[in-house]
Scaffold this motif. Structure first.
Motif, PDB file in Angstrom:
ATOM      1  N   PHE A  20       0.838  -1.194   0.000  1.00 27.49           N
ATOM      2  CA  PHE A  20       0.000   0.000   0.000  1.00 27.49           C
ATOM      3  C   PHE A  20       0.874   1.245   0.000  1.00 27.49           C
ATOM      4  CE2 PHE A  20      -2.899  -3.126   1.806  1.00 27.49           C
ATOM      5  CZ  PHE A  20      -4.007  -2.890   1.021  1.00 27.49           C
ATOM      6  N   PRO A 117     -11.470  15.924  -5.528  1.00 26.62           N
ATOM      7  CA  PRO A 117     -10.768  16.657  -4.473  1.00 26.62           C
ATOM      8  C   PRO A 117      -9.758  15.796  -3.722  1.00 26.62           C
ATOM      9  CG  PRO A 117     -13.130  16.539  -4.009  1.00 26.62           C
ATOM     10  CD  PRO A 117     -12.920  15.965  -5.356  1.00 26.62           C
ATOM     11  N   ILE A 118     -10.063  14.502  -3.557  1.00 25.74           N
ATOM     12  CA  ILE A 118      -9.120  13.593  -2.895  1.00 25.74           C
ATOM     13  C   ILE A 118      -7.818  13.567  -3.701  1.00 25.74           C
ATOM     14  CG2 ILE A 118      -8.750  11.215  -2.095  1.00 25.74           C
ATOM     15  CD1 ILE A 118     -11.177  12.255  -0.740  1.00 25.74           C
ATOM     16  N   GLY A 121      -5.779  16.819  -3.296  1.00 22.90           N
ATOM     17  CA  GLY A 121      -5.071  16.858  -2.015  1.00 22.90           C
ATOM     18  C   GLY A 121      -3.856  15.942  -2.021  1.00 22.90           C
ATOM     19  N   LEU A 122      -4.014  14.736  -2.579  1.00 24.22           N
ATOM     20  CA  LEU A 122      -2.906  13.774  -2.614  1.00 24.22           C
ATOM     21  C   LEU A 122      -1.781  14.255  -3.528  1.00 24.22           C
ATOM     22  CD1 LEU A 122      -4.704  10.292  -2.731  1.00 24.22           C
ATOM     23  CD2 LEU A 122      -3.459  11.298  -0.821  1.00 24.22           C
ATOM     24  N   PHE A 124      -0.837  17.415  -4.247  1.00 23.36           N
ATOM     25  CA  PHE A 124      -0.015  18.443  -3.592  1.00 23.36           C
ATOM     26  C   PHE A 124       0.706  17.886  -2.370  1.00 23.36           C
ATOM     27  CE2 PHE A 124      -2.825  21.287  -6.022  1.00 23.36           C
ATOM     28  CZ  PHE A 124      -1.847  22.052  -6.645  1.00 23.36           C
ATOM     29  N   GLY A 125       0.021  17.008  -1.612  1.00 22.08           N
ATOM     30  CA  GLY A 125       0.665  16.397  -0.456  1.00 22.08           C
ATOM     31  C   GLY A 125       1.891  15.601  -0.867  1.00 22.08           C
ATOM     32  N   GLY A 126       1.755  14.830  -1.944  1.00 23.35           N
ATOM     33  CA  GLY A 126       2.871  14.020  -2.444  1.00 23.35           C
ATOM     34  C   GLY A 126       4.025  14.887  -2.909  1.00 23.35           C
ATOM     35  N   TYR A 128       4.772  17.841  -1.900  1.00 25.93           N
ATOM     36  CA  TYR A 128       5.407  18.441  -0.716  1.00 25.93           C
ATOM     37  C   TYR A 128       6.349  17.440  -0.047  1.00 25.93           C
ATOM     38  CZ  TYR A 128       6.002  20.327   3.945  1.00 25.93           C
ATOM     39  OH  TYR A 128       6.553  20.773   5.116  1.00 25.93           O
ATOM     40  N   VAL A 129       5.888  16.203   0.131  1.00 26.44           N
ATOM     41  CA  VAL A 129       6.702  15.186   0.802  1.00 26.44           C
ATOM     42  C   VAL A 129       7.987  14.914   0.018  1.00 26.44           C
ATOM     43  CG1 VAL A 129       6.785  12.737   1.445  1.00 26.44           C
ATOM     44  CG2 VAL A 129       4.767  14.099   1.997  1.00 26.44           C
TER      45      VAL A 129
ATOM     46  N   ILE B 160      -6.794  16.875   3.055  1.00 23.23           N
ATOM     47  CA  ILE B 160      -5.888  15.802   2.624  1.00 23.23           C
ATOM     48  C   ILE B 160      -4.456  16.314   2.555  1.00 23.23           C
ATOM     49  CG2 ILE B 160      -5.280  14.262   0.725  1.00 23.23           C
ATOM     50  CD1 ILE B 160      -7.780  13.193   1.191  1.00 23.23           C
ATOM     51  N   VAL B 164      -2.031  14.390   5.100  1.00 20.24           N
ATOM     52  CA  VAL B 164      -1.113  13.439   4.463  1.00 20.24           C
ATOM     53  C   VAL B 164       0.228  14.100   4.130  1.00 20.24           C
ATOM     54  CG1 VAL B 164      -0.773  11.896   2.484  1.00 20.24           C
ATOM     55  CG2 VAL B 164      -3.006  12.065   3.559  1.00 20.24           C
ATOM     56  N   GLY B 165       0.181  15.368   3.658  1.00 18.55           N
ATOM     57  CA  GLY B 165       1.403  16.048   3.241  1.00 18.55           C
ATOM     58  C   GLY B 165       2.163  16.634   4.419  1.00 18.55           C
ATOM     59  N   ARG B 168       2.028  14.130   7.637  1.00 16.20           N
ATOM     60  CA  ARG B 168       2.476  12.761   7.336  1.00 16.20           C
ATOM     61  C   ARG B 168       1.608  11.680   7.968  1.00 16.20           C
ATOM     62  NH1 ARG B 168       8.021  12.735   5.528  1.00 16.20           N
ATOM     63  NH2 ARG B 168       8.286  14.785   4.610  1.00 16.20           N
ATOM     64  N   MET B 171      -1.673   7.564   4.517  1.00 13.62           N
ATOM     65  CA  MET B 171      -2.594   7.952   3.463  1.00 13.62           C
ATOM     66  C   MET B 171      -3.886   7.126   3.458  1.00 13.62           C
ATOM     67  SD  MET B 171      -2.016   7.716  -0.623  1.00 13.62           S
ATOM     68  CE  MET B 171      -2.181   5.962  -0.661  1.00 13.62           C
ATOM     69  N   ILE B 172      -3.741   5.795   3.583  1.00 11.52           N
ATOM     70  CA  ILE B 172      -4.909   4.918   3.370  1.00 11.52           C
ATOM     71  C   ILE B 172      -6.077   5.251   4.305  1.00 11.52           C
ATOM     72  CG2 ILE B 172      -5.677   2.501   3.215  1.00 11.52           C
ATOM     73  CD1 ILE B 172      -3.650   3.060   1.112  1.00 11.52           C
ATOM     74  N   VAL B 175      -7.710   8.625   3.372  1.00  9.18           N
ATOM     75  CA  VAL B 175      -8.483   8.544   2.123  1.00  9.18           C
ATOM     76  C   VAL B 175      -9.767   7.741   2.344  1.00  9.18           C
ATOM     77  CG1 VAL B 175      -8.474   7.592  -0.211  1.00  9.18           C
ATOM     78  CG2 VAL B 175      -6.501   8.882   0.616  1.00  9.18           C
TER      79      VAL B 175
END
Lengths: 177, 195
Positions: A20, A117-118, A121-122, A124-126, A128-129, B160, B164-165, B168, B171-172, B175
């Protein structure tokens, strides 16, 4: 197929279904199994393969190709790669096939729209990380800004942009030394 | 299911994409995966240039690819290929995505001791990683434009990003909790505006 290779394949199949979030999570467990439990590789050997897989393009789970190569050459690399990618892909196909058949209902449309929207968010979050873990300096941040603007406002080709940035950074590397 | 739905699927589905075209497209995308940002490149190629998938369909595909187990680039290829040409398409797209990276990683493995003596390749990889981040950001901005003026979706996207960003959180679970909220809100708001 020799015993080590079969062992690696049997190790990779369940890990594939547990990978995952892209698979970085399984690499630690994989290292433990390969080094401490089965003694197929030494610790430093695994660390080297891990560094190579980080430097290489593609998903981090492709480290399986390198481990497979160490245990059984090209056959080993191919077997290990199939073992880590096929089970998760098959599962996704089955779920996707089931879902495609339900398209068109009001609920399916709501799910499709509701996932947007999910995804945003993922995304931009990704970004950033990744940016944070790369420990970027000002040059790096400027590169991101310029490249983002080019990709957003122009139809510049993928390889043109990648090639240009590679050349600039190669120039920087030689200029600094 | 029933005939009506099947007809609708046939009417709305894009013209079939040939398997060789799918393979070449994903081989190129797989080769561009230096430095990451694969989903950004896939968006640019599949949605913007070739228009094989709609933006909405792509964002759904991207989320599913991230939530399901498996490497994101491979999952993305499998699910895009699946929607365009069924199981054959999924196989071809996945091979295209993995083959370039597979060859490069073995070459790097062979030349690693040689390469690690020079700093230049590492510096170039940092530059390519920056372009990868840029491709992700450009896709994110384009996707975010679709949420313009809709308060609930913007709040969900922001939640999110922060959890998540910035924080940290895994994620699962995030979501899995927010997807039903988002879908319900979309369904309810859609009914309200459509009457």
């Amino acid at each position: 197929m020799d015993e080590k290779l079969l062992g690696l394949v049997l190790l990779a199949v369940p890990l594939s279904l547990l990978s995952f979030g892209g698979g970085q999570t399984i690499v630690v467990g994989l290292g433990h199994q390969v080094v401490n439990v089965h003694h197929w590789l030494t610790g430093p050997q695994f660390a080297d393969l891990f560094a190579i897989s980080r430097a290489a393009p593609g998903p981090s789970t492709l480290i399986l190709a390198l481990i497979g190569w160490q245990l059984g050459g090209l056959t080993g690399a191919i077997m290990a790669t199939l073992a880590i990618f096929v089970p998760s892909s098959l599962l996704l196909c089955l779920v996707g096939h089931w879902w495609q058949k339900r398209k068109g209902s009001a609920w399916a449309v709501a799910v499709e729209r509701g996932l947007a929207p999910i995804a945003v968010g993922l995304i931009f979050g990704g970004a950033y990380v990744v940016a944070q873990s790369a420990n970027l300096n000002l040059v790096g941040l400027a590169t991101i800004a310029v490249a983002t603007a080019l990709l957003y406002f122009t139809r510049i080709g993928t390889y043109t942009l990648l090639g240009a940035v590679a050349l600039v950074y190669l120039g920087l590397a030689f200029w600094q030394t | 299911m029933d005939k009506r739905v099947e007809d609708e699927v046939l009417l709305t589905s894009p013209p079939p994409v040939s398997l060789p075209a799918l393979l070449t497209c994903f081989l190129k995308l797989g080769a561009a995966s230096f430095g990451g940002g694969v989903s950004g490149w896939v968006h640019r190629e599949i949605v913007e240039r070739r228009q094989w998938l709609s933006e909405e369909r792509f964002l759904e595909t991207l989320t599913v690819a991230q939530v399901m187990p498996g490497a994101n680039p491979v999952n993305l290829a499998v699910y895009v290929g699946m929607q365009l040409r069924g199981f054959a398409g999924a196989t071809v797209a996945a091979i295209g995505m993995v083959a370039p990276a597979f060859c490069i990683i073995l070459l790097l493995g062979a030349g690693y001791s040689l390469l690690s003596r020079y700093p230049e390749p590492r510096v170039v990889l940092v530059g390519l990683a920056c372009v990868g981040i840029a491709s992700t950001l450009a896709m994110g901005i384009k996707a975010a434009r679709r949420l313009k003026g809709q308060i609930v979706p913007i709040l969900i996207a922001a939640t999110i990003f922060v959890t998540v960003g910035l924080l940290r959180w895994p994620m699962i679970p995030v979501v899995l909790v927010l997807t039903p909220v988002s879908v319900l809100a979309t369904y309810w708001l859609g009914r309200k505006t459509n009457g």
